[in-house]
Design a protein around this motif. Structure first.
Motif, PDB file in Angstrom:
ATOM      1  N   THR A 253      -3.563   9.534   7.236  1.00  0.00           N
ATOM      2  CA  THR A 253      -3.881   8.491   6.257  1.00  0.00           C
ATOM      3  C   THR A 253      -4.300   7.220   6.993  1.00  0.00           C
ATOM      4  OG1 THR A 253      -1.709   7.430   6.202  1.00  0.00           O
ATOM      5  CG2 THR A 253      -2.004   9.401   4.824  1.00  0.00           C
ATOM      6  N   GLY A 254      -4.710   6.236   6.227  1.00  0.00           N
ATOM      7  CA  GLY A 254      -5.078   4.945   6.807  1.00  0.00           C
ATOM      8  C   GLY A 254      -3.915   4.219   7.458  1.00  0.00           C
ATOM      9  N   ALA A 255      -2.684   4.704   7.203  1.00  0.00           N
ATOM     10  CA  ALA A 255      -1.514   4.097   7.850  1.00  0.00           C
ATOM     11  C   ALA A 255      -1.597   4.225   9.363  1.00  0.00           C
ATOM     12  CB  ALA A 255      -0.224   4.758   7.349  1.00  0.00           C
ATOM     13  N   LEU A 256      -2.344   5.209   9.817  1.00  0.00           N
ATOM     14  CA  LEU A 256      -2.546   5.390  11.253  1.00  0.00           C
ATOM     15  C   LEU A 256      -3.170   4.145  11.886  1.00  0.00           C
ATOM     16  CD1 LEU A 256      -2.252   7.799  13.283  1.00  0.00           C
ATOM     17  CD2 LEU A 256      -4.636   8.345  12.784  1.00  0.00           C
ATOM     18  N   TRP A 257      -3.929   3.400  11.085  1.00  0.00           N
ATOM     19  CA  TRP A 257      -4.599   2.192  11.595  1.00  0.00           C
ATOM     20  C   TRP A 257      -3.937   0.910  11.091  1.00  0.00           C
ATOM     21  CZ3 TRP A 257      -9.007   5.220   9.049  1.00  0.00           C
ATOM     22  CH2 TRP A 257      -9.393   6.280   9.870  1.00  0.00           C
ATOM     23  N   SER A 258      -3.492   0.913   9.819  1.00  0.00           N
ATOM     24  CA  SER A 258      -2.893  -0.319   9.288  1.00  0.00           C
ATOM     25  C   SER A 258      -1.545  -0.595   9.937  1.00  0.00           C
ATOM     26  CB  SER A 258      -2.743  -0.233   7.767  1.00  0.00           C
ATOM     27  OG  SER A 258      -1.800   0.761   7.392  1.00  0.00           O
ATOM     28  N   GLY A 259      -0.798   0.454  10.270  1.00  0.00           N
ATOM     29  CA  GLY A 259       0.524   0.273  10.865  1.00  0.00           C
ATOM     30  C   GLY A 259       0.481  -0.466  12.189  1.00  0.00           C
ATOM     31  N   PRO A 260      -0.306   0.032  13.163  1.00  0.00           N
ATOM     32  CA  PRO A 260      -0.363  -0.672  14.449  1.00  0.00           C
ATOM     33  C   PRO A 260      -0.843  -2.120  14.334  1.00  0.00           C
ATOM     34  CG  PRO A 260      -1.215   1.560  14.684  1.00  0.00           C
ATOM     35  CD  PRO A 260      -0.967   1.354  13.219  1.00  0.00           C
ATOM     36  N   LEU A 261      -1.754  -2.389  13.407  1.00  0.00           N
ATOM     37  CA  LEU A 261      -2.206  -3.778  13.223  1.00  0.00           C
ATOM     38  C   LEU A 261      -1.044  -4.658  12.801  1.00  0.00           C
ATOM     39  CD1 LEU A 261      -5.577  -3.139  11.322  1.00  0.00           C
ATOM     40  CD2 LEU A 261      -5.324  -4.025  13.662  1.00  0.00           C
ATOM     41  N   ALA A 262      -0.228  -4.156  11.859  1.00  0.00           N
ATOM     42  CA  ALA A 262       0.906  -4.941  11.362  1.00  0.00           C
ATOM     43  C   ALA A 262       1.977  -5.099  12.439  1.00  0.00           C
ATOM     44  CB  ALA A 262       1.490  -4.276  10.118  1.00  0.00           C
ATOM     45  N   PHE A 263       2.262  -4.016  13.154  1.00  0.00           N
ATOM     46  CA  PHE A 263       3.283  -4.089  14.214  1.00  0.00           C
ATOM     47  C   PHE A 263       2.863  -5.039  15.326  1.00  0.00           C
ATOM     48  CE2 PHE A 263       4.792   0.284  12.803  1.00  0.00           C
ATOM     49  CZ  PHE A 263       6.031  -0.165  12.371  1.00  0.00           C
ATOM     50  N   GLU A 264       1.585  -4.977  15.700  1.00  0.00           N
ATOM     51  CA  GLU A 264       1.109  -5.848  16.777  1.00  0.00           C
ATOM     52  C   GLU A 264       1.262  -7.323  16.395  1.00  0.00           C
ATOM     53  OE1 GLU A 264      -2.985  -5.318  17.780  1.00  0.00           O
ATOM     54  OE2 GLU A 264      -2.901  -6.704  19.481  1.00  0.00           O
ATOM     55  N   THR A 285       3.105  12.017   0.163  1.00  0.00           N
ATOM     56  CA  THR A 285       2.610  10.693   0.537  1.00  0.00           C
ATOM     57  C   THR A 285       3.562  10.052   1.540  1.00  0.00           C
ATOM     58  OG1 THR A 285       1.944  10.553  -1.788  1.00  0.00           O
ATOM     59  CG2 THR A 285       1.633   8.583  -0.425  1.00  0.00           C
ATOM     60  N   VAL A 286       4.854  10.179   1.265  1.00  0.00           N
ATOM     61  CA  VAL A 286       5.872   9.593   2.137  1.00  0.00           C
ATOM     62  C   VAL A 286       5.860  10.278   3.501  1.00  0.00           C
ATOM     63  CG1 VAL A 286       8.346   9.185   2.437  1.00  0.00           C
ATOM     64  CG2 VAL A 286       7.314   8.993   0.161  1.00  0.00           C
ATOM     65  N   LEU A 287       5.840  11.597   3.481  1.00  0.00           N
ATOM     66  CA  LEU A 287       5.972  12.351   4.727  1.00  0.00           C
ATOM     67  C   LEU A 287       4.818  12.045   5.691  1.00  0.00           C
ATOM     68  CD1 LEU A 287       7.356  15.838   5.175  1.00  0.00           C
ATOM     69  CD2 LEU A 287       5.128  15.386   6.167  1.00  0.00           C
ATOM     70  N   ILE A 288       3.595  12.077   5.190  1.00  0.00           N
ATOM     71  CA  ILE A 288       2.445  11.817   6.069  1.00  0.00           C
ATOM     72  C   ILE A 288       2.435  10.361   6.525  1.00  0.00           C
ATOM     73  CG2 ILE A 288      -0.072  11.840   6.228  1.00  0.00           C
ATOM     74  CD1 ILE A 288      -0.191  14.161   4.383  1.00  0.00           C
ATOM     75  N   THR A 289       2.817   9.450   5.621  1.00  0.00           N
ATOM     76  CA  THR A 289       2.810   8.031   5.976  1.00  0.00           C
ATOM     77  C   THR A 289       3.819   7.740   7.087  1.00  0.00           C
ATOM     78  OG1 THR A 289       2.150   7.451   3.717  1.00  0.00           O
ATOM     79  CG2 THR A 289       3.080   5.692   5.071  1.00  0.00           C
ATOM     80  N   LEU A 290       5.024   8.338   6.995  1.00  0.00           N
ATOM     81  CA  LEU A 290       6.035   8.121   8.040  1.00  0.00           C
ATOM     82  C   LEU A 290       5.500   8.556   9.412  1.00  0.00           C
ATOM     83  CD1 LEU A 290       9.251   9.298   6.159  1.00  0.00           C
ATOM     84  CD2 LEU A 290       8.722   6.947   6.888  1.00  0.00           C
ATOM     85  N   GLU A 291       4.789   9.676   9.432  1.00  0.00           N
ATOM     86  CA  GLU A 291       4.189  10.126  10.692  1.00  0.00           C
ATOM     87  C   GLU A 291       3.153   9.124  11.195  1.00  0.00           C
ATOM     88  OE1 GLU A 291       4.379  14.967   9.792  1.00  0.00           O
ATOM     89  OE2 GLU A 291       2.476  13.894   9.668  1.00  0.00           O
ATOM     90  N   ASP A 292       2.267   8.717  10.297  1.00  0.00           N
ATOM     91  CA  ASP A 292       1.165   7.847  10.715  1.00  0.00           C
ATOM     92  C   ASP A 292       1.651   6.471  11.161  1.00  0.00           C
ATOM     93  OD1 ASP A 292      -0.652   9.854  10.282  1.00  0.00           O
ATOM     94  OD2 ASP A 292      -1.176   9.187   8.261  1.00  0.00           O
ATOM     95  N   LEU A 293       2.770   6.020  10.577  1.00  0.00           N
ATOM     96  CA  LEU A 293       3.314   4.715  10.982  1.00  0.00           C
ATOM     97  C   LEU A 293       4.088   4.804  12.296  1.00  0.00           C
ATOM     98  CD1 LEU A 293       4.532   3.308   7.528  1.00  0.00           C
ATOM     99  CD2 LEU A 293       2.564   2.521   8.879  1.00  0.00           C
ATOM    100  N   GLY A 294       4.306   6.018  12.778  1.00  0.00           N
ATOM    101  CA  GLY A 294       4.941   6.168  14.084  1.00  0.00           C
ATOM    102  C   GLY A 294       6.446   6.325  14.041  1.00  0.00           C
ATOM    103  N   PHE A 295       7.014   6.575  12.859  1.00  0.00           N
ATOM    104  CA  PHE A 295       8.459   6.798  12.795  1.00  0.00           C
ATOM    105  C   PHE A 295       8.835   8.177  13.338  1.00  0.00           C
ATOM    106  CE2 PHE A 295       7.881   3.375   9.688  1.00  0.00           C
ATOM    107  CZ  PHE A 295       8.781   2.456  10.211  1.00  0.00           C
ATOM    108  N   CYS A 296       7.867   9.068  13.394  1.00  0.00           N
ATOM    109  CA  CYS A 296       8.030  10.341  14.079  1.00  0.00           C
ATOM    110  C   CYS A 296       6.641  10.810  14.490  1.00  0.00           C
ATOM    111  CB  CYS A 296       8.712  11.386  13.179  1.00  0.00           C
ATOM    112  SG  CYS A 296       7.794  11.787  11.688  1.00  0.00           S
ATOM    113  N   ALA A 297       6.572  11.855  15.289  1.00  0.00           N
ATOM    114  CA  ALA A 297       5.280  12.345  15.761  1.00  0.00           C
ATOM    115  C   ALA A 297       4.533  13.054  14.632  1.00  0.00           C
ATOM    116  CB  ALA A 297       5.489  13.315  16.920  1.00  0.00           C
ATOM    117  N   LYS A 298       3.200  13.101  14.737  1.00  0.00           N
ATOM    118  CA  LYS A 298       2.388  13.833  13.767  1.00  0.00           C
ATOM    119  C   LYS A 298       2.851  15.283  13.699  1.00  0.00           C
ATOM    120  CE  LYS A 298      -0.231  12.860  11.364  1.00  0.00           C
ATOM    121  NZ  LYS A 298      -0.008  12.641   9.893  1.00  0.00           N
ATOM    122  N   GLY A 299       3.107  15.733  12.482  1.00  0.00           N
ATOM    123  CA  GLY A 299       3.551  17.108  12.279  1.00  0.00           C
ATOM    124  C   GLY A 299       5.060  17.266  12.247  1.00  0.00           C
ATOM    125  N   GLU A 300       5.788  16.216  12.671  1.00  0.00           N
ATOM    126  CA  GLU A 300       7.256  16.276  12.724  1.00  0.00           C
ATOM    127  C   GLU A 300       7.910  15.719  11.466  1.00  0.00           C
ATOM    128  OE1 GLU A 300       9.273  17.560  15.151  1.00  0.00           O
ATOM    129  OE2 GLU A 300       7.433  18.364  16.028  1.00  0.00           O
TER     130      GLU A 300
END
Lengths: 388, 148
Positions: A253-264, A285-300
């Motif tokens: 999801t777009g969280a892959l990009w929005s997350g790092p911007l917010a964290f930085e 929605t929750v599961l994929i977003t948690l991965e993309d935000l970096g709370f766990c690895a993709k697929g985990e």
């Protein structure tokens, strides 16, 4: 010079979940008044107004007229359910630039009562993609189910794992007297509920509720003058993810990009976050977003949510302590507003006592708008206690 | 909220799913003209060579505004699918039906239906081929399990 940070000084969630007798402008006014009262401010203090496609008529213009607002800036950014997090980001930027001091953000919708979809259906039928997507019986659950099915195929994610997300939300909702679905459910309950669109069951889907919410975003000077505790806007990120000329990728999801911007911007990372509000239109929605935000690895994500990880107050990553869109409220089919509201409650120490995260200093709120992974707006906010 | 579906009348001899072809525009006319003949044509970017879906006269990969329509094979495989068991409106009467993304052999992944077989047999990776549902108003591309 340190950054000139904006603060969320007032929040309000409409207590109603079915409002057949109130008009959309009335609900906008209800929630605006509630959030301003929460902040210790009045309508005359507002100098900026933000609303999305749910605002009737001419949007910010019609609603500024109805509410009698005198604005130095307005913003009608529309990105579906994520709109209100973008509004916070844009208000924070306007405040940092000195353009305004008190920004009001409102949402209202009545899909439970029925009627036209937010923004009007004409907008969708005139979309350039419409002739190529509207011929196949695509439903909203169907679109999210396509992503869930692909995630299961690539990573072995199971329906039981998705159900863990609903279970956590339901355990939280039992403490919310306004929750639309206040009863706890089990993994077995989720799997036994009717299949809507494989692999998503009815209990993998969010509620459909009338209602709304509002936020008051203020300058540091105004925040310092108010008696209530505020939440500081430490970081914000936005991303749009689309079909990329047909090279669709359903597992990110777009969280892959929005997350790092917010964290930085906030100067922190996923490990620093005490509480998360994650958009939960569906469990996937929750599961994929948690991965993309970096709370766990993709697929985990499936393994990550097992064992009560998301359950407050003692899970490793307490989420959606209001019961979320899955159980509490999804006003106007737009869940971004309530994500911000519950994050502010946690940072103020005003979540339900049974679910308050001890010493909650950093919270993340994430909004998802549009159709998961294929044409979506993602918005991430990192919020801190007033002194952060 | 359900995604909007057009509500005009229409039926299909090719399958039992509701079929109501969309109005065409000059920008996408070649796509629908080819479908009426049972073929898929898509724009290919003159500059970067990408096959573009959904069809448009602009390449979103490189920004080029020159595209050439080329015929695709009409073959592909299922990238993802969902057996839809509840739906609003006319589609409610067509359940269960298979919503899918099919990855064309040329690369683009397109939303479609997989028809012409047991819905429970559809799976990711299944090889499929074009099946055009035609009405007097136009045509809609769907896919069926590939022969052989």
């Amino acid at each position: 010079m340190p950054p000139r940070r904006a603060h969320i000084a007032g929040v309000f969630e409409h207590p109603g979940r079915h409002l057949p007798d109130r008009t959309l402008p009335q609900v906008h006014a209800d929630v605006a008044a509630g959030a301003l009262e929460d902040a210790g401010l009045g309508f005359g203090d507002v100098d900026a107004y933000y609303s999305a496609g749910d605002a009737p008529g001419f949007g910010v213009l019609s609603m500024a007229d109805y509410l009698g607002l005198r604005c130095r800036t307005v913003d009608s950014t529309e990105s579906g359910g994520s709109s209100y997090l973008l509004h916070v980001q844009h208000a924070a930027a306007a405040i940092a630039a000195g353009d305004c001091h008190v920004a009001l953000v409102t949402l209202a919708g009545k899909p439970r009562t029925g009627g036209a979809a937010p923004g009007g259906s004409a907008r969708f039928s005139s979309a350039p993609e419409a002739p190529f997507e509207n011929q196949y019986g695509l439903t909203v659950p169907g679109g999210y189910a396509l992503a869930a099915q692909r995630h299961m195929h690539e990573f072995g994610t199971t329906s039981e794992q998705l159900a863990e997300i609903k279970v956590a939300a339901s355990l939280h909702a039992q403490h919310n007297p306004n929750a639309f679905l206040p009863d706890p459910v089990t993994v077995e309950d989720v799997l036994a509920s009717p299949m809507i669109s494989d692999p998503l069951h009815r209990l993998d889907c969010c509620v459909i509720t009338d209602g709304g919410g509002a936020l008051v975003v203020v300058s540091p000077e105004v925040a310092a003058s108010l008696p209530r505790r505020t939440a500081t806007v430490l970081g914000a990120g936005t991303a749009v993810k689309h079909a990329d000329a047909g090279r669709i990728d359903l597992t990110h999801t777009g969280a892959l990009w929005s997350g790092p911007l917010a964290f930085e911007q906030a100067g922190c990372g996923p490990a620093d976050i005490d509480y998360v509000s994650i958009y939960d239109s569906f469990t996937i929605t929750v599961l994929i977003t948690l991965e993309d935000l970096g709370f766990c690895a993709k697929g985990e994500g499936g393994r990550f949510v097992e064992g009560g990880t998301l359950q407050a107050p003692h899970g490793a990553l307490p989420f959606n302590t209001d019961g979320g869109g899955l159980c509490n409220n999804h006003p106007g089919n737009r869940g971004g507003m309530t994500k911000v509201i519950e994050a502010v409650r946690q940072l103020r120490g005003e979540a339900h006592p049974a679910l308050q995260v001890p010493d909650c200093r950093l919270a993340l709120a994430h909004g998802t708008g549009g159709s998961l992974a294929t044409r979506m707006g993602s918005a991430t906010l990192v919020l801190g206690q007033e002194d952060e | 909220m359900a995604a909007p579906d057009d509500t005009s009348a229409g039926g299909s001899a090719a399958s039992s799913l509701p079929t109501s072809p969309p109005p065409t525009t000059p920008e996408t006319q070649p796509y629908f003209d080819a479908l009426a003949e049972g073929r898929i044509e898509l724009p290919v970017c003159d500059a970067c060579g990408h096959w573009i879906f959904y069809p448009r006269s602009f390449c979103p990969v490189c920004g080029c505004r020159d595209v050439t329509w080329r015929e695709a094979t009409g073959r592909g495989s299922v990238y993802s699918y969902s057996v839809t068991r509840q739906a609003p409106g006319r589609w409610g009467g067509a359940t269960p039906y298979v919503l899918a993304y099919v990855e064309l052999d040329e690369g683009p992944r397109m939303l479609t239906n997989v028809v012409g077989g047991d819905v429970e047999a559809v799976h990711i990776g299944m090889v499929v081929e074009l099946e055009v549902a035609r009405t007097e108003d136009g045509a809609v591309p769907r896919f069926r399990p590939a022969a052989g």
